[in-house]
Design an enzyme around this catalytic site. Structure first.
Site, PDB file in Angstrom:
ATOM      1  N   TYR A  50     -12.841  26.669 -33.999  1.00 41.55           N
ATOM      2  CA  TYR A  50     -14.157  27.777 -34.942  1.00 41.55           C
ATOM      3  C   TYR A  50     -14.851  27.585 -33.553  1.00 41.55           C
ATOM      4  O   TYR A  50     -15.475  26.248 -32.920  1.00 41.55           O
ATOM      5  CB  TYR A  50     -14.530  26.993 -36.222  1.00 41.55           C
TER       6      TYR A  50
ATOM      7  N   TYR B 258     -16.805  37.780 -36.792  1.00 36.47           N
ATOM      8  CA  TYR B 258     -16.973  36.797 -36.945  1.00 36.47           C
ATOM      9  C   TYR B 258     -16.676  36.713 -38.466  1.00 36.47           C
ATOM     10  O   TYR B 258     -17.531  37.513 -39.317  1.00 36.47           O
ATOM     11  CB  TYR B 258     -18.623  36.601 -37.234  1.00 36.47           C
TER      12      TYR B 258
END
Lengths: 132, 374
Positions: free
Chosen positions: B274, B324
Site C-alpha cells: 500500500y 488511488y
C-alpha cells in the site's frame, strides 16, 4: 473567573486551558504515563484514574513537515508553514505550528516553547525556539 | 475493475456495479450466486453494500457489511469475507471500493468531526500527505537516510506503470524529474503522493472448492492479519500517542501474517505494498522483514523491485502511479498477477505474493498463492 473543571468533558477541559494559554497534560495515576490527548483512560496501562497538570510549555522537536499546499484557502494563505511533533514533559506529544526558525535550523531535539496567539485567526499554539 | 479517470461523469453506484459485475463475470460465476457484499468508504464517499446488492438484483443476500474505513481496509475485508464463508454465513462474497475520488470529494478537503481532528486541524495538519510526511521525516532521521530513498520508490514504480494501461501516470520519472516535482508537504513532493481517481474495484471471495470450478486458477489466501499496537490512536490520521513514527502497523502484524501463512518473507515472489505515499513502501518492506531496518531504500535503488528484479514490488505502478482506489486496486494487482492476467507486466512464474493495506498505525495484509489446476 473560576472555571468549574469537574463539569466539563475532557475535551472541553483541554480547550478551556488552551484559551487561558495553557496546555493541559494528562498524567496516569497508576503508571505515570503523560499524554496530551484528552482521554479519560490511560493508553499505556488502561487505568481510569487520570490527573491533569499544566505543561510548562517547553519541549523538543520529534519530527516536522513543511506545508507547501494548504488544502483550503485559509491555510493556502499561510504556506509555507511548519507543523512539528513536539514532545513535552514525559514525552507527551503535541502537533502544533512551529515558527521563528529557519527551515535549515529545524532539527530533531530542537528546544521549543509554546506561545498562544490571541488572534483567533492564528493557530492556538505556536512553538518558537527557546533560544531565539 | 473500472477504468480510472479524473472525471467519470458517472455515479459512484454505477462504478460500483460495473466493478462488481465485472468481477463475477470474469470468474465465470452467476451473479445470483453472490450472497455477500462488503465495502468501505470514507466520509460518505461510497455507496452501501445493501444498495449495491439491491441494484445487482441479488436474490438472497445474507451477509452485507458497510464499513467506514480507509486504506487499512481491503486486506482486512477480504479476511472478513473468507471468515464469513468459512463460518457458513455466506457462500460467495464481493468486496468492493467505489468512489469519485478526483471529481468528487478529494483528499484533504473533507473536514471530519471528532477529537482526533480537533487536536490536529488547528495546527494546520489537515491532510494525510502532511501527516505521513512527518512519519517519513522521522524515518529518514533515525535511519540516516535521505529523500533519495523516496525518489527511488517513485522511479521504480513508474517503470512498472509504463505497461499498465489503467495507470494514470504512465511516464518514467528520472531523478531530475523527481527533483522538479513541486513540494506538497516537505519531504513529500507531488510525485510522492498517490494520484486521486474516479473508479471502482471489486474482488470475489469464495470457497476453495467452488473456486476450483471457476474460470481461472484459484488464488488462495494462505495467511492474513489485521492489527495495530498499543496507543493506536483515535482515527486513521491520529498519531499523537503512537510511540514510534518510523514503524507502522506492518511491524506489529508481520509475525501473525507469516505464521498464519506458514511462509516467511523469503518465500514470496513479489509484494504489492500500500503506497498512498512513497515512504509507506519503505516502512512496509522493513516491517514485514523484506528488508533490514534502514535498508529498504537501498533494496529499491538496487533494482530488486523493478521489472526483472528478484522481488517485484507494486507491479502496476502502485497507488502512486495507477491511482488511488484506497488500496483495493493493490489487492486486484496481486490477484491479476497470480492469475497471469496482468498483460505485459506479468511476472513470469510468480506463484506467491504479499499484499498490504494501510500506511499508519493500523492495517492489514494477506499472503496469496496461485493454485494450478491439472
Amino acid at each position: 473567573m473560576e472555571l468549574h473543571m469537574e463539569s466539563l468533558s475532557e475535551e472541553e477541559q483541554y480547550q478551556a486551558a488552551l484559551s487561558r494559554g495553557q496546555i493541559l497534560i494528562r498524567v496516569c495515576d497508576a503508571c505515570d504515563a503523560h499524554f496530551v490527548l484528552p482521554l479519560p483512560g490511560c493508553p499505556e496501562c488502561g487505568a481510569g484514574e487520570i490527573d491533569s497538570t499544566v505543561s510548562a510549555g517547553v519541549g523538543r522537536l520529534y519530527t516536522w513537515m513543511v506545508a507547501h499546499h494548504g488544502f483550503s484557502p485559509e491555510l493556502d494563505a499561510d504556506v509555507p508553514y511548519v507543523v512539528g511533533a513536539v514532545e513535552l514533559e514525559g514525552a507527551a506529544r503535541i502537533f502544533a505550528r512551529v515558527e521563528k526558525v529557519s527551515l535549515e535550523k529545524l532539527a530533531p531535539g530542537l528546544e521549543l516553547m509554546a506561545t498562544f496567539p490571541e488572534d483567533p485567526a492564528r493557530p492556538p499554539v505556536v512553538f518558537v525556539p527557546v533560544n531565539l | 475493475m473500472t477504468e480510472l479517470t479524473k472525471k467519470s461523469g458517472r455515479s459512484v453506484m454505477s462504478l460500483a456495479l460495473e466493478a462488481c459485475r465485472g468481477s463475477v463475470d470474469d470468474a465465470g460465476m452467476n451473479l445470483s450466486e453472490v450472497d455477500g457484499v462488503i465495502s468501505y468508504g470514507f466520509n460518505n464517499d461510497s455507496v452501501s453494500s445493501q444498495a449495491v446488492a439491491t441494484a445487482l438484483g441479488l436474490p438472497a443476500p445474507r451477509y452485507l457489511v458497510t464499513t467506514e474505513m480507509g486504506g487499512q481496509a481491503p486486506c482486512f475485508l477480504i479476511m472478513q469475507a473468507a471468515a464469513a464463508i468459512e463460518a457458513g454465513l455466506a457462500d460467495n462474497v464481493l468486496v468492493y471500493r467505489a468512489l469519485n475520488g478526483r471529481s468528487g470529494q478529494r483528499v484533504g478537503t473533507a473536514k471530519v468531526p471528532g477529537t482526533g481532528p480537533m487536536m490536529r486541524y488547528p495546527a494546520g495538519l489537515v491532510a494525510y500527505p502532511q501527516i505521513i510526511a512527518m512519519w517519513a521525516r522521522r524515518y529518514l532521521i533515525e535511519t540516516g537516510r535521505d529523500e533519495s530513498d523516496l525518489a527511488a520508490v517513485v522511479s521504480a514504480q513508474r517503470l512498472w506503470a509504463v505497461d499498465n494501461e489503467r495507470a494514470m501516470r504512465r511516464t518514467l520519472m528520472s531523478e531530475q524529474d523527481y527533483a522538479r516535482s513541486p513540494m506538497v508537504a516537505d519531504p513529500f513532493r507531488a510525485a510522492d503522493c498517490t494520484t486521486e481517481a474516479d473508479g471502482a474495484c471489486a474482488i470475489l471471495v469464495t470457497s476453495r472448492r467452488r473456486a476450483l470450478d471457476l474460470r481461472h486458477d484459484p488464488v488462495v489466501i494462505e495467511g492474513a492479519a489485521y492489527g495495530t499496537g498499543k496507543r493506536s490512536g483515535l482515527d486513521a490520521g491520529d498519531a499523537m500517542l503512537w510511540p514510534d513514527l518510523t514503524r507502522n502497523y506492518t511491524t506489529h502484524i508481520a509475525e501473525q501474517l507469516w505464521s498464519s501463512a506458514g511462509m516467511g518473507p523469503r518465500d514470496v515472489d513479489m509484494a504489492q505494498l500500500y503506497d498512498c505515499f512513497s515512504s509507506s513502501v519503505l516502512l512496509a518492506l522493513e516491517g514485514l522483514g523484506l528488508a533490514e531496518r534502514g535498508e529498504a531504500g537501498r533494496l529499491v535503488s538496487s533494482g530488486a523491485t523493478v521489472p526483472g528484479g528478484r522481488l517485484p514490488v507494486n507491479t502496476g505502478g502502485g497507488l502512486l502511479a495507477e491511482g488511488y482506489l484506497h488500496g483495493m486496486n493493490t489487492v486486484y494487482e496481486a490477484v491479476s498477477q497470480l492469475q497471469g492476467s496482468a498483460g505485459k507486466r506479468t511476472v513470469p512464474d510468480a506463484r506467491s505474493c504479499v499484499v498490504t493495506s494501510g500506511a499508519l498505525t493500523d492495517g492489514s495484509a494477506l499472503v496469496l498463492t496461485r493454485e494450478t489446476r491439472n
